[in-house]
Design an enzyme around this catalytic site. Structure first.
Site, short mmCIF file in Angstrom:
data_model
loop_
_atom_site.label_atom_id
_atom_site.label_comp_id
_atom_site.label_asym_id
_atom_site.label_seq_id
_atom_site.Cartn_x
_atom_site.Cartn_y
_atom_site.Cartn_z
N HIS A 171 0.86 -1.17 0.00
CA HIS A 171 0.00 0.00 0.00
C HIS A 171 0.90 1.23 0.00
CE1 HIS A 171 -2.86 -2.98 1.68
NE2 HIS A 171 -3.80 -2.22 1.14
N CYS A 276 -5.27 1.79 13.40
CA CYS A 276 -6.11 2.76 14.08
C CYS A 276 -6.61 3.80 13.09
CB CYS A 276 -5.37 3.43 15.24
SG CYS A 276 -3.90 4.36 14.75
#
EC number: 3.-.-.-
Length: 285
Positions: A171, A276
């Protein structure tokens, strides 16, 4: 008018999701993913939550683990948040798409404006999206396609949105991140350096660049939970995970470094920023 980039990292809340037992087996985690030490993964995750809550002073919201969602802890892939707007993503893997449901509800409950992808041809993983405080870069990768990037641009019209090719299974945020409002940190691999060169060619803004020996070290979070003028934090992988990158990280002298570990969770594809979601519910942040 504020200084360009000053909104980067403003946050009051963090959202995480517990580690389910189903993540402990390669079968539960998905095809091709290795088994891991569940207790160690849960300890790492617990320490991360503690740092977000106690060290950074954020309001921590923890979604319970769901056995049907083994990769649910990687909730950074499920939403792109800027200001009061949350774009709910459409992950590349169909098995991961149910992960967005609990995240959507949590963000709605916090008062964010929810935007849905609404296009079955679009794929978008949140960790392919890098916000610099001035603009967005979206990695075109195995996980995210052109239509997904177009929806990011349609959602956040106040910012320029550029696309960056990402090779292999990475990514974009696994190759580069923000070490500050004007500093891009990137790994030393050819893929990471290629991404940084592409970003430099596309932007109208000058960014300093810091190269780290490890690509994974660049997957960090620049966070400003305090009032304007207070020292920001950089949540990053610590020396137990990536010892070769610690000396280079010390060059980021305008931040307080907060090291954490996710070496066990990394085995199933977790980068630090995938674990998160951070957001601000304060006005003008």
């Amino acid at each position: 008018m504020g200084t360009p980039g000053e909104g980067l990292g403003r946050c009051s809340h963090a959202l995480i999701r517990g580690v389910p037992e189903s993540l402990a087996s390669g079968e539960g985690a998905g095809a091709g993913l290795p088994a891991l030490d569940l207790a160690k993964a849960q300890r790492e995750h617990g320490v991360l939550g503690g740092k977000l809550r106690q060290r950074l002073g954020l309001q921590l919201l923890e979604l319970p683990p769901e056995e049907s969602l083994p990769l649910g802890p990687l909730l950074g892939d499920t939403a792109v948040i800027q200001g009061d707007t949350a774009l709910i993503t459409r992950p590349w893997s169909p098995a991961r798409r149910p992960e967005v449901d609990g995240v959507r509800k949590a963000l709605q409950d916090l008062g964010l404006r929810i935007v849905e992808m609404g296009d079955e041809n679009a794929t978008l993983d949140g960790t392919d999206v890098l916000f610099t405080g001035r603009e967005f870069f979206v990695g075109l990768s195995k996980w995210t396609n052109h239509r997904g990037a177009e929806i990011v641009a349609d959602t956040f019209r106040d910012f320029a949105v550029s696309t960056v090719p990402v090779s292999g299974a990475s990514h974009l945020r696994g190759l580069c991140g923000m070490g500050g409002p004007r500093t891009v940190v990137a790994g030393s691999s050819e893929a990471a350096q290629k991404a940084v060169r592409a970003m430099a060619a596309l932007t109208d803004h000058p960014y300093a660049s810091l190269t780290l020996p490890d690509d994974a070290a660049s997957d960090c979070l620049f966070l400003r939970p305090g009032l304007p003028g207070t020292t920001p934090f950089l949540l990053h992988r610590g020396g137990g995970d990536l010892p070769n990158s610690q000396e280079a990280l010390q060059k980021l002298s305008d931040v307080t470094l907060v090291p954490v570990s996710c070496s066990e969770l990394e085995k199933v594809g977790a980068g630090l920023s995938s674990l998160c979601l951070v957001l601000s519910t304060r006005p003008h942040c």
